[in-house]
Design a protein around this motif. Sequence first.
Motif, PDB file in Angstrom:
ATOM      1  N   TYR B  15       0.846  -1.185   0.000  1.00 39.58           N
ATOM      2  CA  TYR B  15       0.000   0.000   0.000  1.00 39.58           C
ATOM      3  C   TYR B  15       0.883   1.237   0.000  1.00 39.58           C
ATOM      4  O   TYR B  15       1.637   1.472   0.944  1.00 39.58           O
ATOM      5  N   VAL B  16       0.799   1.992  -1.086  1.00 37.38           N
ATOM      6  CA  VAL B  16       1.664   3.160  -1.212  1.00 37.38           C
ATOM      7  C   VAL B  16       0.841   4.406  -0.888  1.00 37.38           C
ATOM      8  O   VAL B  16      -0.213   4.646  -1.488  1.00 37.38           O
ATOM      9  N   CYS B  17       1.344   5.165   0.051  1.00 33.34           N
ATOM     10  CA  CYS B  17       0.621   6.341   0.541  1.00 33.34           C
ATOM     11  C   CYS B  17       1.090   7.599  -0.181  1.00 33.34           C
ATOM     12  O   CYS B  17       2.291   7.784  -0.389  1.00 33.34           O
ATOM     13  N   HIS B  18       0.146   8.450  -0.572  1.00 26.06           N
ATOM     14  CA  HIS B  18       0.519   9.736  -1.171  1.00 26.06           C
ATOM     15  C   HIS B  18       0.974  10.718  -0.094  1.00 26.06           C
ATOM     16  O   HIS B  18       1.741  11.622  -0.370  1.00 26.06           O
ATOM     17  N   CYS B  19       0.405  10.540   1.102  1.00 26.46           N
ATOM     18  CA  CYS B  19       0.546  11.530   2.171  1.00 26.46           C
ATOM     19  C   CYS B  19       0.250  12.924   1.610  1.00 26.46           C
ATOM     20  O   CYS B  19       1.064  13.842   1.708  1.00 26.46           O
ATOM     21  N   ILE B  23       4.411  12.859  -0.262  1.00 29.73           N
ATOM     22  CA  ILE B  23       5.124  11.821  -1.002  1.00 29.73           C
ATOM     23  C   ILE B  23       4.810  11.963  -2.494  1.00 29.73           C
ATOM     24  O   ILE B  23       5.711  12.004  -3.331  1.00 29.73           O
ATOM     25  N   ALA B  24       3.518  12.093  -2.809  1.00 29.80           N
ATOM     26  CA  ALA B  24       3.107  12.107  -4.221  1.00 29.80           C
ATOM     27  C   ALA B  24       3.689  13.289  -4.988  1.00 29.80           C
ATOM     28  O   ALA B  24       3.818  13.241  -6.210  1.00 29.80           O
ATOM     29  N   GLY B  25       4.047  14.360  -4.271  1.00 28.61           N
ATOM     30  CA  GLY B  25       4.619  15.521  -4.939  1.00 28.61           C
ATOM     31  C   GLY B  25       6.012  15.241  -5.483  1.00 28.61           C
ATOM     32  O   GLY B  25       6.536  15.997  -6.302  1.00 28.61           O
ATOM     33  N   LYS B  26       6.611  14.153  -5.032  1.00 27.46           N
ATOM     34  CA  LYS B  26       7.987  13.852  -5.438  1.00 27.46           C
ATOM     35  C   LYS B  26       8.096  12.477  -6.097  1.00 27.46           C
ATOM     36  O   LYS B  26       8.765  12.313  -7.120  1.00 27.46           O
ATOM     37  N   VAL B  27       7.406  11.525  -5.492  1.00 23.64           N
ATOM     38  CA  VAL B  27       7.529  10.145  -5.963  1.00 23.64           C
ATOM     39  C   VAL B  27       6.402   9.831  -6.952  1.00 23.64           C
ATOM     40  O   VAL B  27       5.252  10.195  -6.716  1.00 23.64           O
ATOM     41  N   ASP B  28       6.737   9.164  -8.035  1.00 26.51           N
ATOM     42  CA  ASP B  28       5.725   8.746  -9.017  1.00 26.51           C
ATOM     43  C   ASP B  28       4.981   7.533  -8.434  1.00 26.51           C
ATOM     44  O   ASP B  28       5.483   6.402  -8.466  1.00 26.51           O
ATOM     45  N   VAL B  33       3.577   1.718  -7.694  1.00 24.83           N
ATOM     46  CA  VAL B  33       2.591   0.650  -7.488  1.00 24.83           C
ATOM     47  C   VAL B  33       2.766  -0.442  -8.554  1.00 24.83           C
ATOM     48  O   VAL B  33       2.753  -1.647  -8.237  1.00 24.83           O
ATOM     49  N   GLU B  34       2.947  -0.014  -9.803  1.00 27.20           N
ATOM     50  CA  GLU B  34       3.137  -0.998 -10.882  1.00 27.20           C
ATOM     51  C   GLU B  34       4.368  -1.855 -10.609  1.00 27.20           C
ATOM     52  O   GLU B  34       4.372  -3.067 -10.816  1.00 27.20           O
ATOM     53  N   PHE B  35       5.423  -1.201 -10.106  1.00 26.44           N
ATOM     54  CA  PHE B  35       6.639  -1.915  -9.770  1.00 26.44           C
ATOM     55  C   PHE B  35       6.372  -2.935  -8.662  1.00 26.44           C
ATOM     56  O   PHE B  35       6.787  -4.095  -8.742  1.00 26.44           O
ATOM     57  N   PHE B  41       5.603 -12.697  -4.525  1.00 20.20           N
ATOM     58  CA  PHE B  41       4.594 -12.881  -3.467  1.00 20.20           C
ATOM     59  C   PHE B  41       3.597 -11.737  -3.355  1.00 20.20           C
ATOM     60  O   PHE B  41       2.681 -11.794  -2.547  1.00 20.20           O
ATOM     61  N   VAL B  42       3.783 -10.682  -4.144  1.00 17.48           N
ATOM     62  CA  VAL B  42       2.834  -9.564  -4.045  1.00 17.48           C
ATOM     63  C   VAL B  42       1.569  -9.920  -4.823  1.00 17.48           C
ATOM     64  O   VAL B  42       1.618 -10.234  -6.002  1.00 17.48           O
ATOM     65  N   THR B  43       0.448  -9.902  -4.120  1.00 19.22           N
ATOM     66  CA  THR B  43      -0.821 -10.212  -4.771  1.00 19.22           C
ATOM     67  C   THR B  43      -1.674  -8.971  -4.965  1.00 19.22           C
ATOM     68  O   THR B  43      -2.541  -8.933  -5.819  1.00 19.22           O
ATOM     69  N   VAL B  44      -1.421  -7.969  -4.155  1.00 16.05           N
ATOM     70  CA  VAL B  44      -2.197  -6.732  -4.239  1.00 16.05           C
ATOM     71  C   VAL B  44      -1.244  -5.561  -4.085  1.00 16.05           C
ATOM     72  O   VAL B  44      -0.370  -5.586  -3.210  1.00 16.05           O
ATOM     73  N   ALA B  45      -1.374  -4.556  -4.950  1.00 13.64           N
ATOM     74  CA  ALA B  45      -0.632  -3.308  -4.736  1.00 13.64           C
ATOM     75  C   ALA B  45      -1.579  -2.155  -5.023  1.00 13.64           C
ATOM     76  O   ALA B  45      -2.210  -2.117  -6.079  1.00 13.64           O
ATOM     77  N   ARG B  46      -1.723  -1.277  -4.056  1.00 15.09           N
ATOM     78  CA  ARG B  46      -2.672  -0.171  -4.201  1.00 15.09           C
ATOM     79  C   ARG B  46      -2.019   1.117  -3.706  1.00 15.09           C
ATOM     80  O   ARG B  46      -0.990   1.101  -3.030  1.00 15.09           O
ATOM     81  N   GLU B  47      -2.701   2.226  -4.062  1.00 20.28           N
ATOM     82  CA  GLU B  47      -2.243   3.522  -3.526  1.00 20.28           C
ATOM     83  C   GLU B  47      -3.444   4.231  -2.929  1.00 20.28           C
ATOM     84  O   GLU B  47      -4.580   3.897  -3.244  1.00 20.28           O
TER      85      GLU B  47
END
Lengths: 157, 665
Positions: B15-19, B23-28, B33-35, B41-47
Amino acid sequence: MRAKAFEPRIVAFFCNWCTYTGADLAGISRMTYAPNVRIIRLMCSGRMDPQFVFAAFREGADGVLIGGCHPGDCHYQEGNYKARRRFELLTRMAKGLGIEEERLRLEWISASEGDKVQKVCNEMTERVRKLGPLRLAPRPEAHQEVPAAETVAVGAS
Amino acid sequence: MPAPESNGGPKVGVYVCHCGLNIAGKVDIDQTVEFAKTLPFVTVAREYKFMCSDPGQEMIQQDIRDGLINRVVVASCSPLMHEGTFRRATAGADLNPFYFQMASIREHVSWVTADGEAATEKSKALIAGAVRRVVFHAPLEKKRVPVNPDVLIVGAGIAGIHAALNIADAGKHVYLVERESTIGGHMAKFDKTFPTLDCAACILTPKMSQVRSHPNITMWTYSDVIGVEGFIGNFKARVRRRPRYVDEDLCVGCLECIEACVYKQAKVRDEWNEGLGKRKPIYIPFPQATPLVVVVDPEECIWFKTGKCKKPCVDACERKAMDFDQTEEIKEIEIGSIILATGFKTFDASRIAQYGYGKYPNVYTSLEVERLVNASGPTGGEVLLRDGTKPKSVAIVHCVGSRDEKTNKWCSKVCCMYSLKLAHLVKERTGAEIYNFYIDMRTPGKGYDEFYAKLLKEGVHFIRGRVAEINDWAIKPEEEGKLVIRAEDTLIGAVRRIPVDMVVLSVGMEPQSDAEEVRRLFNISCGGEGWFTERHPKLAPVSTFTDGVFLAGACQGPKDIPDSVAQAGAAAAEVLSLIDRGGVELEPNSAYIDEESCSGCRTCMALCPFSAISFVADKGVASVNEALCKGCGTCVAACPSAAAQQHLFTDEQVFAEIQGVLDYV
């Protein structure tokens, strides 16, 4: 993914109480520093197993940084002294393996020294950049031969 | 060794947080998430915008309940910030909370990386490390330990006193340790308090006597804490009680001994009055001292200096309280929580040579003037110059040792207000012309700016400008015999020379000179200036990074009385909350020994600073006492056969994380 110019990869092992918190402070204070350092949290610099350092080099790190509390400030009384002793031996052993000692660095950084985290990370990156890539054979590609999932399964059996 | 197959083989949710934009202002985020989806073992990736919010936590819980995941990785802020939040969320969906790992992509990435692309790559590396690691996580149970309800409070100024009374009134026992011979701290030296001008003694001394008589407070003055060990809920402290050569239980404070002393005149510098008065070698600091028990100063007492004295003090004491054989006493106490209320010291004005403190007798510090205006002070409340005359003109210099690149950069927060108070009091007592030299007038607070407005109406002069120099070089006849203040008046744009009879230097607040030793003793941290560091500047202002140790008052930073009292109340509430919880859960990161691999070499035993490892002779292996182990992992790093391991930091977990942060990017 790596840019054409050499970008060193540095693994940092920071103790939870001083240096990791100091790195958080650097963040809160928006002190930008080189993006080359990847921080791994340990509870104490005394948990710093020399194997971690060699594992990092084996996996492709060009430098390893260890951060702990200042002497006398260890949350666990004396873990940082143990780290210091180990570091001496570690450095000698690394030299024996052909790894320049400049690729290793032990620093005491307190929770309030965000600026020191910034300074040390920047210096370390520049130092390793000058040294160039650590050419250990085989490079991390070796690990890609075995699918990661299987590695884990084997380790657990 | 944890088996990833347990609970159905690892299925990792990332789970990737924008905060927000932190965070989202700098990190794509999308790329990250696609990465994450490509990791083993990753079954779910969300933001999500704010993972720590209810909908964010709910997202994780839903995926757990739907059986999509059984391991959780949240890439957001530092674990020191929200690890607890996400562990609780994980546990809320009936998954063991230790199947969780955090990647700090805010404090360690987006906030410290200039380039967005580099930040994205670094985020990916940290997420890969966390994913690799969490696969090896194992379910753990938190250890619960009881909390000793007794409390240690260090420092008995207004903050320590207020906290002690709050806690003691709630029925808990307090050990209140003060190094001076009386409680009261700086506040006991003041005459009036701003902005209400109520008498400091009238509001403080009743609290002091309450402390003295409270059945739940053990008050140890003239004492220092010399050793602390243990952890939240279970501390042990050693307190040194210095000899005062008077039995505290017998002395009733009649002061006959002081009268009887062979020194008929008081000759010793009186520290309580900032050296403006004299005391005898046997003394009390001030009439309302608490406890009202005399002290013998062994540096000055003729018996201690020469071994020859008739000791009339002993004969004068009907209660037989004098005891020249008294020695220091060490008390060992067990407590569950600690409040540090060790206060501040004032700036040493002689460090700014051009202000002439120590050179010109009529240059005073503000604390000295506090004693002069105090009715129980050396002049009985009269503001007098060294020659005993009343000043006709007084300059008050603000920001001495504050907001100054050469000394202390911080604003001491209280000086503007106390300077206004002293301006009012000195004008009231002497009718003198008062000149305030200030940089900026800082009067935020309830009733504070109104007080400033009142002073403006009282005819006090205000000159905006830092004083350049104070000397006695008369150029004009009216300057003869006066102190001349030279300052630029920045409002009229001219340099002014103002001759005055008396100068008051409004000294700022500094950390205590032994703050560093105290910090070490209690294992907390200090900022670069020496003020004790709170756990979070906004959300945990009285907690420290050491659980169970709290802060109150000016030891944490410059504060006035209302702020110190408010903080003391907050610290007391934290302590009471901890006590009423009855127990604390400890991080289950203790070491353990795999008996199969242990060769019995005992290397670990010598390394443990807590003597938590013993040798089981019949099995020939080492064994860790979990109750004593604090979880540093030093023994684990030393074990030659990898038999010693640490929960949450097993070798394979750390190896996996190393591989993760390096392998992918």
